[in-house]
Each structure stands twice: as C-alpha cells, then as structure tokens.
Design an enzyme around this catalytic site. Structure first.
Site: not given
Ligand code: MRU
Length: 343
Positions: A51, A190, A231, A241-242
């Site tokens: 995150g 996730q 991100d 973002n993801k």
């Molecule tokens: O790969 P991850 O689990 O770190 O990805 C997280 C995300 O894409 C979240 O949407 C992003 O970091 C925002 S977290 C508040």
C-alpha cells in the site's frame, strides 16, 4: 500505530519495526520484527508491507533503523529502500525526506531521521482522517450507497484508516452505506484476502466479486460509485493504481457513475508530467501461475504481470485528498493545489 479493529499493520519500537506479514492474511496473523534497512526492503518487495502510504512510512523507519545501527549506512540504506518498489511515489518521497533530515541534522543524525519518520507517520495518519471525511461528504452528496472498491486501501495499506476504504468506513459510520463490493484483485488477491478481512472486522456489509465480474455488475446498476486508492498521481491527474483500475474506470464511465480516486498529497508526483512516464512494476510471473499458493496453469507458462495500470485523468470524476476534493482533476487544478498554503 496503524490498526484496524485490533490488527496492527505497523508499529515502531526502539531498534525494530513490527509489521504484520500481509502475505499470510487472512489465514494467520504473523508479526515480523524488522531491524535493518534490508529487512524492511525485503518485506516491502514481497508485499508483507504494502500500500503506497504504508510502504512510505516503513521505508522512512527503515532508514532510521539502519542509521541507528551504522552511522555510515545512510546512503546505501536510502538506495536500497527507495528502489524496493518503483511505482508508489510515497516510498522514494519518504526515504528522501528522512535522508535530508539526517543530512541536515546539527545533532544526532539517527535521532533526526527517527523524528522525521515519526512525523511522516503522523502526517499520513492525519491525512487518512481528512480523506475519509471529504470522501464521505462527496459520495453521500452523490447519493452513493453501494460502493465498489478495488485492491486494499484500508488500515493495512495506509496509516490511520487508509484511503478509499476509510471513505467507505466513514460512510458506514454515518449510516450512509448500504454495502461495499470488493474485487478480488488478482494475482495477489489483496481484495479477497485483505479488504474482506478489514470489512469483516469493521462489521461493514460487503460482497466479494471476481475482477472480471465488476464491469458487468456496474453496467447492470449494482453499484452507485467506484472508489479506489492510488500509487502515483502525475502532474496532469493521470493515476497509477493496482492493475484492473483502468478497466473499472472505463466501466464506471460507461455506466455513468462516479469514479473516485482517494489518496494523500504525498502520492502526487509533480515531477512526473503524465501517466505515460510512470514506471509500472512488473512482478514475478509465478504470481500469475498461482493463486493463494495453488498452481493454476502449466509450469513455466509465459506470463505478463504488471502490478499497476494507468487511468487517464479524463476518466476520474474526483480526486479526494486531505486538502479537499478536486473534481475532474487536471494539470491546472493540481497545480493550484500545489500552490495552496502549506503544500
Ligand atoms: O501492490 P499493492 O498491494 O501495494 O498495491 C496497492 C494499491 O494499488 C493501492 O490501491 C494503493 O497503494 C493505495 S493504498 C491506500
């Protein structure tokens, strides 16, 4: 301290960072004790800590921990931590802040580094509360009671209550939420593992859907809005973002419902002009060949595994930050936000 209904995501104690190993959730609550920059970088790389805001805070403590052990360790520790994952700007941003504080210290650099890491942690926690309030106001005003979210953006992803999931939790607290729809977020799940875990702990009504069900459900009117985290936000409002976020934004546009992005201003990168310049992390293909440790396909199957995608600004209804809501974010509104007092 970052917690969700008793679950502590990250806690600093003298000489160690204590972190829940998110790769083991929801099956086991196992706490890691991280004492060096290398320990923290490894936890970030394998998504034990994840995150965008949370990896920033962890990286900041990682620098402080290393400096406490080895006064000559600053530069290699910063290099190791800042590059542990490439897409979330929070990581390099927080590491740079701690490095600058240590280098500018007139007294003990390790103490200055720790104070800066604690300050970043506190700022992110305060930002989470503001984001929750601003986002809940926006969505309540829009009459959105059934909200779809992607990946995990709660207390396991950011200090305080998180970002997008904090908005959902705030709506629930205000009695304005009917239910949350959570996507699985393949390949590492996730959503299925972490968001469902948080929603269950918080007692928020929810349903889990496979990623490929989401666009059809939106088209059929199953949700009133989509809210996700971020991100890295480029200077023109494009958002990384993801992986899967872009498809949800297209589906929300087709369904004529708001597509909202929530994140702290520490996730805005004014040095990156557009989403095209954002480095997208490509992870181990083995993550695609498996799900929750089970092999899904033939051994050695060639795979692509981008961890993130970029959603262009024109698909984003609003960007919710701790400083308020930017409707239809673009280069002009982001630069006004930057120029606002205190930015
Ligand atoms: O790969 P991850 O689990 O770190 O990805 C997280 C995300 O894409 C979240 O949407 C992003 O970091 C925002 S977290 C508040």
């Amino acid at each position: 301290m970052t917690a969700t209904a008793g679950v502590v995501a990250l806690r600093y104690e003298p000489g160690a960072l204590h972190a829940i190993d998110q790769t083991e959730l929801p099956w086991r609550e196992h706490h890691l004790v991280l004492r060096t920059a290398a320990d923290v970088a490894d936890a970030i790389k394998r998504l034990a800590i994840r995150g965008a805001p949370l990896i920033g805070v962890a990286g900041a403590y990682g620098v402080a921990l290393e400096l406490g052990r080895d006064p000559a360790g600053l530069v290699p520790a910063c290099e190791l931590l800042a590059t542990a994952r490439p897409t979330a700007v929070n990581l390099a941003g927080a590491v740079d802040r701690v490095r600058a504080a240590a280098q500018a210290a007139t007294g003990d650099p390790a103490a200055a580094a720790l104070a800066e890491a604690r300050a970043i942690h506190a700022e992110e926690e305060a930002a989470s509360a503001e984001i929750a309030a601003h986002g809940a106001e926006l969505l309540a005003e829009a009459g959105a009671r059934r909200i779809l979210t992607h990946c995990n953006t709660g207390a396991l992803a950011a200090p305080g209550r998180g970002t997008a999931l904090a908005v959902i939790a705030e709506l629930a607290e205000r009695g304005s939420l009917e239910k949350a729809l959570a996507t699985e977020a393949r390949p590492l799940l996730q959503g299925a593992r972490l968001t469902v875990y948080e929603l269950a702990h918080l007692g928020i009504p929810h349903e889990l859907v496979v990623d490929s069900a989401a666009p059809g459900l939106l088209a059929a009117g199953a949700a009133d809005a989509v809210i996700v985290g971020c991100d890295r936000v480029a200077a023109n409002g494009d958002v990384a973002n993801k992986v899967g976020t872009y498809g949800l934004a297209l589906a929300a546009q087709a369904a004529r419902i708001p597509f909202v992005v929530a994140g702290p201003t520490s996730t805005i990168d004014f040095a990156t002009a557009t989403g095209a310049e954002i480095v997208i992390e490509e992870r181990d293909p083995e993550e695609v060949r498996q799900a929750a440790g089970q092999r899904l396909t033939l051994e050695g199957t060639p795979c692509r595994n981008p961890a993130f995608d970029v959603t262009p600004a024109h698909l984003i209804t609003a960007l919710v930050t701790e400083r308020g809501v930017l409707r239809s974010p673009d280069a002009a509104s982001l630069s006004r936000l930057r120029a606002a007092p205190g930015v």
